[in-house]
Motif scaffolding. Structure first.
Motif, PDB file in Angstrom:
ATOM      1  N   TYR A 176       0.835  -1.189   0.000  1.00  0.00           N
ATOM      2  CA  TYR A 176       0.000   0.000   0.000  1.00  0.00           C
ATOM      3  C   TYR A 176       0.879   1.252   0.000  1.00  0.00           C
ATOM      4  O   TYR A 176       1.833   1.363   0.769  1.00  0.00           O
ATOM      5  CB  TYR A 176      -0.912   0.008   1.231  1.00  0.00           C
ATOM      6  N   GLY A 177       0.537   2.171  -0.869  1.00  0.00           N
ATOM      7  CA  GLY A 177       1.328   3.390  -1.015  1.00  0.00           C
ATOM      8  C   GLY A 177       2.207   3.378  -2.251  1.00  0.00           C
ATOM      9  O   GLY A 177       2.754   4.420  -2.644  1.00  0.00           O
ATOM     10  N   LYS A 181       4.862  -2.673 -10.919  1.00  0.00           N
ATOM     11  CA  LYS A 181       4.641  -3.243 -12.243  1.00  0.00           C
ATOM     12  C   LYS A 181       5.959  -3.776 -12.784  1.00  0.00           C
ATOM     13  O   LYS A 181       6.930  -3.032 -12.913  1.00  0.00           O
ATOM     14  CB  LYS A 181       4.069  -2.194 -13.194  1.00  0.00           C
ATOM     15  N   LYS A 182       5.967  -5.073 -13.058  1.00  0.00           N
ATOM     16  CA  LYS A 182       7.150  -5.744 -13.600  1.00  0.00           C
ATOM     17  C   LYS A 182       8.394  -5.491 -12.755  1.00  0.00           C
ATOM     18  O   LYS A 182       9.479  -5.254 -13.268  1.00  0.00           O
ATOM     19  CB  LYS A 182       7.388  -5.307 -15.051  1.00  0.00           C
ATOM     20  N   GLY A 183       8.214  -5.526 -11.445  1.00  0.00           N
ATOM     21  CA  GLY A 183       9.330  -5.369 -10.522  1.00  0.00           C
ATOM     22  C   GLY A 183       9.738  -3.939 -10.246  1.00  0.00           C
ATOM     23  O   GLY A 183      10.614  -3.690  -9.408  1.00  0.00           O
ATOM     24  N   VAL A 184       9.127  -2.949 -10.927  1.00  0.00           N
ATOM     25  CA  VAL A 184       9.463  -1.539 -10.722  1.00  0.00           C
ATOM     26  C   VAL A 184       8.508  -0.943  -9.691  1.00  0.00           C
ATOM     27  O   VAL A 184       7.288  -1.003  -9.862  1.00  0.00           O
ATOM     28  CB  VAL A 184       9.381  -0.749 -12.041  1.00  0.00           C
ATOM     29  N   VAL A 185       9.064  -0.381  -8.606  1.00  0.00           N
ATOM     30  CA  VAL A 185       8.270   0.155  -7.496  1.00  0.00           C
ATOM     31  C   VAL A 185       8.236   1.672  -7.596  1.00  0.00           C
ATOM     32  O   VAL A 185       9.280   2.333  -7.541  1.00  0.00           O
ATOM     33  CB  VAL A 185       8.866  -0.272  -6.138  1.00  0.00           C
ATOM     34  N   THR A 186       7.039   2.238  -7.742  1.00  0.00           N
ATOM     35  CA  THR A 186       6.874   3.698  -7.802  1.00  0.00           C
ATOM     36  C   THR A 186       5.831   4.127  -6.783  1.00  0.00           C
ATOM     37  O   THR A 186       4.938   3.350  -6.413  1.00  0.00           O
ATOM     38  CB  THR A 186       6.429   4.141  -9.203  1.00  0.00           C
ATOM     39  N   VAL A 187       5.929   5.379  -6.324  1.00  0.00           N
ATOM     40  CA  VAL A 187       5.007   5.894  -5.317  1.00  0.00           C
ATOM     41  C   VAL A 187       3.640   6.141  -5.943  1.00  0.00           C
ATOM     42  O   VAL A 187       3.516   6.715  -7.020  1.00  0.00           O
ATOM     43  CB  VAL A 187       5.549   7.201  -4.703  1.00  0.00           C
TER      44      VAL A 187
END
Length: 445
Positions: A176-177, A181-187
């Motif tokens: 949460y937060g 997508k495809k291992g890429v973590v964005t805020v």
């Protein structure tokens, strides 16, 4: 001349009986390619059985199971039930590994079906279980399939643990937060604001239950659309990932057969990787939250742990299906629906039952002068609580007893000790220099 008439009987036509045949198919994941493969298997077996002379098509049982080592495959269990009901004479499946990779599970299922007179045919190995050497071959090949599953599992573990050593966040799917997508973590900006709000409210002294109730009242959904609760708030304020860091290998898979995620309590090394992704919470705010968590933990350890009541897990709310929980307000002990206690009256409006009243009405239902926990445990399976002050006692012999109850009046519920305490409190409210008359004058202003 006397006429003689004899009935000519023809032998009954020898109508061949058809073998009732079903097929079992399974894929190991829900990916599009695998689902296409499953569809192809279903089509293949449907055509094979229907076009085979002497076979009667029963159906294809297909599972989208994550693994072949588990017994909870819905269609597989349905197929076994139909075999027990005498609806199937033979089962066709692609291979032993499709049927089960666990040798014990495979042999148990095959032996049960063999005892029922149901043959299982493995196409890839060309084995019929009803044949003389069928079980020997299956045992050997199933052991090989299980070792293959173990080898694949160990290779996967090695890859994941090497990734942890390099500080990589592997298999992170939901947080949460963040958007992943495809291992890429964005805020995720909207969710990030809620995370910041949770930290600030918690650091300001608000309880986790209160924060969760407010978020639910605002119709703000948690991870994967779930509702907020005290545990989820705790998970947020203790998660180091909101600092932009990651503690890796918090859990691990126990073995390749059960595949259960268990908490890592020192069995395997952990790795703390910094700067793995963008932060949502600053270090000072996070540290303050951990300080309050520690204070709450120490306070919980100092509180005496409640003993398990005989009513625990025995009272079920008819409205929402949840169990009643024991609560306390000052000197008053009561039982209420867990949904009501956690989410309020809007979620489940039910009757709160005072514990002394619960003891007396249960003793009455059991035909006893006073409550006996042993008799209660042995004779009553569950108490159904309705919102009209009605309790239905369900006995182990299948009978039921219905009891209605009423709250005692305030005057009846007061003990001599409670009366004396109230009198002393009233005395303390009298102003020393003006007496009762001055007190009333002051309150009227």
């Amino acid at each position: 001349m006397k006429r003689t008439v004899k009935q000519v009987r023809f032998p009954a036509a020898n109508i061949p009986t058809l073998t009732r045949v079903a097929a079992y198919a399974r894929v190991s994941s829900g990916k599009d390619a695998m689902l296409h493969s499953l569809s192809a298997q279903v089509s293949y077996y449907s055509n094979l059985i229907q076009n085979h002379k002497g076979w009667q098509y029963v159906g294809v049982y297909a599972d989208e199971a994550l693994t072949g080592t588990k017994d909870n495959r819905e269609k597989f269990q349905q197929m076994l039930s139909d075999c027990r009901a005498g609806k199937i004479d033979m089962v066709i499946t692609k291979s032993i590994s499709r049927f089960a990779r666990n040798t014990i599970t495979l042999l148990e299922s095959v032996r049960e079906l063999k005892a029922l007179g149901v043959d299982v045919f493995f196409e890839e190995q060309n084995i019929h279980t009803m044949s003389a050497d069928g079980e020997l071959m299956i045992t050997i090949l199933a052991s090989y399939a299980q070792e293959e599953s173990l080898s694949a599992s160990e290779n996967m573990k090695w890859r994941i643990r090497k990734g942890f050593e390099r500080g990589e966040m592997i298999n992170l799917r939901f947080l949460y937060g963040y958007s992943i997508k495809k291992g890429v973590v964005t805020v995720n900006p909207a969710q990030a604001r809620i995370v910041q709000e949770i930290f600030h409210r918690f650091n300001d002294g608000e309880s986790m239950g209160s924060i969760a109730a407010d978020l639910n009242a605002r119709n703000l959904k948690g991870t994967r659309g779930g509702e907020w609760c005290q545990q989820r708030i705790h998970d947020v304020v203790t998660n180091e990932k909101y600092l932009g860091n990651a503690l890796l290998q918090k859990t691990f898979v126990n073995n390749h057969l059960e595949k259960k995620q268990v908490k890592n309590r020192g069995e395997l090394p952990q790795y703390y990787a910094e700067g793995t992704h963008d932060a949502i919470i600053d270090p000072e705010t996070f540290a303050k939250a951990q300080e309050r968590i520690e204070v709450l933990r120490l306070a919980a350890e100092e509180r005496p742990k409640p003993t398990r009541s005989a009513f625990t897990g025995k009272i079920r709310c008819v409205k929402c299906g949840k169990n009643y929980k024991r609560g306390r307000h000052g000197d008053r002990v009561f039982w209420n629906c867990s949904t009501y206690l956690s989410k309020g009256a809007k979620a489940c409006r039910c009757s709160q039952i005072p514990e002394p009243l619960l003891y007396s009405i249960t003793a009455e239902a059991l035909g006893l002068e006073e409550f006996d926990p042993d008799a209660f445990e042995s004779k009553i399976t569950v108490i159904e609580a309705r919102d009209d002050n009605t309790l239905v006692f369900c006995f182990t012999d299948g009978t039921q007893t219905v009891k209605r109850w009423q709250h005692r009046s305030r005057a009846e519920s007061w003990t001599p000790e409670m009366r004396e305490s109230a009198r002393q409190k009233a005395k303390q409210q009298v102003l020393p220099d003006r007496g009762w008359h001055g007190y009333f004058q002051k309150t009227e202003k």
